[in-house]
Design a protein around this motif. Structure first.
Motif, PDB file in Angstrom:
ATOM      1  N   LEU A   1      20.727  -8.573  16.398  1.00 49.21           N
ATOM      2  CA  LEU A   1      21.923  -8.245  15.620  1.00 49.21           C
ATOM      3  C   LEU A   1      22.774  -9.452  15.243  1.00 49.21           C
ATOM      4  N   LEU A   2      22.644 -10.552  15.939  1.00 49.84           N
ATOM      5  CA  LEU A   2      23.476 -11.717  15.636  1.00 49.84           C
ATOM      6  C   LEU A   2      23.075 -12.351  14.310  1.00 49.84           C
ATOM      7  N   GLY A   3      21.796 -12.564  14.104  1.00 52.49           N
ATOM      8  CA  GLY A   3      21.330 -13.159  12.852  1.00 52.49           C
ATOM      9  C   GLY A   3      21.640 -12.276  11.658  1.00 52.49           C
ATOM     10  N   MET A   4      21.453 -10.973  11.832  1.00 52.09           N
ATOM     11  CA  MET A   4      21.747 -10.052  10.744  1.00 52.09           C
ATOM     12  C   MET A   4      23.243 -10.036  10.434  1.00 52.09           C
ATOM     13  N   ALA A   5      24.076 -10.011  11.455  1.00 50.33           N
ATOM     14  CA  ALA A   5      25.523  -9.987  11.234  1.00 50.33           C
ATOM     15  C   ALA A   5      26.004 -11.271  10.569  1.00 50.33           C
ATOM     16  N   LEU A   6      25.486 -12.406  11.002  1.00 49.01           N
ATOM     17  CA  LEU A   6      25.876 -13.673  10.379  1.00 49.01           C
ATOM     18  C   LEU A   6      25.376 -13.762   8.945  1.00 49.01           C
ATOM     19  N   GLY A   7      24.163 -13.274   8.693  1.00 47.13           N
ATOM     20  CA  GLY A   7      23.620 -13.298   7.338  1.00 47.13           C
ATOM     21  C   GLY A   7      24.408 -12.416   6.380  1.00 47.13           C
ATOM     22  N   ILE A   8      24.753 -11.233   6.832  1.00 44.36           N
ATOM     23  CA  ILE A   8      25.534 -10.324   5.980  1.00 44.36           C
ATOM     24  C   ILE A   8      26.923 -10.886   5.744  1.00 44.36           C
ATOM     25  N   THR A   9      27.547 -11.403   6.790  1.00 43.52           N
ATOM     26  CA  THR A   9      28.886 -11.976   6.650  1.00 43.52           C
ATOM     27  C   THR A   9      28.875 -13.170   5.697  1.00 43.52           C
ATOM     28  N   GLY A  10      27.929 -14.053   5.877  1.00 37.61           N
ATOM     29  CA  GLY A  10      27.840 -15.221   4.996  1.00 37.61           C
ATOM     30  C   GLY A  10      27.541 -14.846   3.558  1.00 37.61           C
ATOM     31  N   GLY A  11      26.646 -13.896   3.367  1.00 29.20           N
ATOM     32  CA  GLY A  11      26.321 -13.458   2.011  1.00 29.20           C
ATOM     33  C   GLY A  11      27.499 -12.803   1.317  1.00 29.20           C
ATOM     34  N   LEU A  12      28.235 -11.983   2.047  1.00 33.51           N
ATOM     35  CA  LEU A  12      29.401 -11.330   1.449  1.00 33.51           C
ATOM     36  C   LEU A  12      30.529 -12.318   1.173  1.00 33.51           C
ATOM     37  N   LEU A  13      30.694 -13.297   2.051  1.00 34.25           N
ATOM     38  CA  LEU A  13      31.696 -14.333   1.788  1.00 34.25           C
ATOM     39  C   LEU A  13      31.313 -15.158   0.555  1.00 34.25           C
ATOM     40  N   ALA A  14      30.039 -15.464   0.423  1.00 35.26           N
ATOM     41  CA  ALA A  14      29.578 -16.219  -0.743  1.00 35.26           C
ATOM     42  C   ALA A  14      29.719 -15.396  -2.013  1.00 35.26           C
ATOM     43  N   LEU A  15      29.478 -14.110  -1.905  1.00 37.46           N
ATOM     44  CA  LEU A  15      29.593 -13.244  -3.080  1.00 37.46           C
ATOM     45  C   LEU A  15      31.047 -13.093  -3.519  1.00 37.46           C
ATOM     46  N   GLY A  16      31.962 -13.043  -2.581  1.00 27.99           N
ATOM     47  CA  GLY A  16      33.361 -12.838  -2.916  1.00 27.99           C
ATOM     48  C   GLY A  16      34.136 -14.110  -3.197  1.00 27.99           C
ATOM     49  N   HIS A  17      33.524 -15.265  -2.969  1.00 31.38           N
ATOM     50  CA  HIS A  17      34.236 -16.535  -3.141  1.00 31.38           C
ATOM     51  C   HIS A  17      34.440 -16.851  -4.617  1.00 31.38           C
ATOM     52  N   ARG A  18      35.626 -17.287  -4.944  1.00 29.22           N
ATOM     53  CA  ARG A  18      35.922 -17.772  -6.294  1.00 29.22           C
ATOM     54  C   ARG A  18      36.370 -19.211  -6.190  1.00 29.22           C
ATOM     55  N   ALA A  19      35.846 -20.031  -7.067  1.00 30.32           N
ATOM     56  CA  ALA A  19      36.236 -21.437  -7.075  1.00 30.32           C
ATOM     57  C   ALA A  19      37.683 -21.557  -7.543  1.00 30.32           C
ATOM     58  N   ALA A  20      38.388 -22.478  -6.973  1.00 30.82           N
ATOM     59  CA  ALA A  20      39.775 -22.714  -7.375  1.00 30.82           C
ATOM     60  C   ALA A  20      39.794 -23.248  -8.806  1.00 30.82           C
ATOM     61  N   PRO A  21      40.733 -22.801  -9.620  1.00 30.59           N
ATOM     62  CA  PRO A  21      40.806 -23.305 -10.982  1.00 30.59           C
ATOM     63  C   PRO A  21      41.130 -24.803 -10.986  1.00 30.59           C
ATOM     64  N   VAL A  22      40.520 -25.492 -11.900  1.00 28.62           N
ATOM     65  CA  VAL A  22      40.735 -26.922 -12.006  1.00 28.62           C
ATOM     66  C   VAL A  22      42.029 -27.174 -12.785  1.00 28.62           C
ATOM     67  N   ALA A  23      42.943 -27.904 -12.153  1.00 25.84           N
ATOM     68  CA  ALA A  23      44.213 -28.224 -12.815  1.00 25.84           C
ATOM     69  C   ALA A  23      43.976 -29.332 -13.830  1.00 25.84           C
ATOM     70  N   PRO A  24      44.610 -29.238 -14.974  1.00 22.69           N
ATOM     71  CA  PRO A  24      44.440 -30.307 -15.950  1.00 22.69           C
ATOM     72  C   PRO A  24      45.021 -31.621 -15.450  1.00 22.69           C
ATOM     73  N   GLY A  25      44.321 -32.681 -15.705  1.00 21.00           N
ATOM     74  CA  GLY A  25      44.765 -33.994 -15.247  1.00 21.00           C
ATOM     75  C   GLY A  25      45.872 -34.546 -16.137  1.00 21.00           C
ATOM     76  N   PRO A  26      46.514 -35.617 -15.674  1.00 26.95           N
ATOM     77  CA  PRO A  26      47.586 -36.217 -16.480  1.00 26.95           C
ATOM     78  C   PRO A  26      47.011 -36.864 -17.751  1.00 26.95           C
ATOM     79  N   GLY A  27      47.725 -36.716 -18.803  1.00 24.78           N
ATOM     80  CA  GLY A  27      47.398 -37.404 -20.045  1.00 24.78           C
ATOM     81  C   GLY A  27      46.453 -36.709 -20.860  1.00 24.78           C
TER      82      GLY A  27
END
Length: 73
Positions: free
Chosen positions: A47-73
């Motif tokens: 159950l440990l490998g399955m729980a870690l795999g599901i948790t990691g997969g769901l975290l990866a699926l729900g992750h959104r990259a932070a928007p890139v702020a426009p640089g100066p100039g």
């Protein structure tokens, strides 16, 4: 078959780091491989490998990259 699912799960984890554009597909395949490990390899690695795999997969699926702020100039 015994080593196929763990290798697939590890491959999905590496793919998540190497190719972030395909993270949705890799995350879904990783979660499905984790659920398949329940049956295929001794209750998902006790159950440990399955729980870690599901948790990691769901975290990866729900992750959104932070928007890139426009640089100066």
């Amino acid at each position: 078959m015994r080593y196929a699912l763990p290798l697939l799960m590890c491959g999905c984890g590496v793919l998540l780091l190497a190719a972030p554009r395909g993270r949705r597909a890799a995350a879904v395949v990783g979660v499905l491989a984790s659920l398949g490990s329940w049956v295929a390899s001794d209750l998902g690695g006790f159950l440990l490998g399955m729980a870690l795999g599901i948790t990691g997969g769901l975290l990866a699926l729900g992750h959104r990259a932070a928007p890139v702020a426009p640089g100066p100039g």
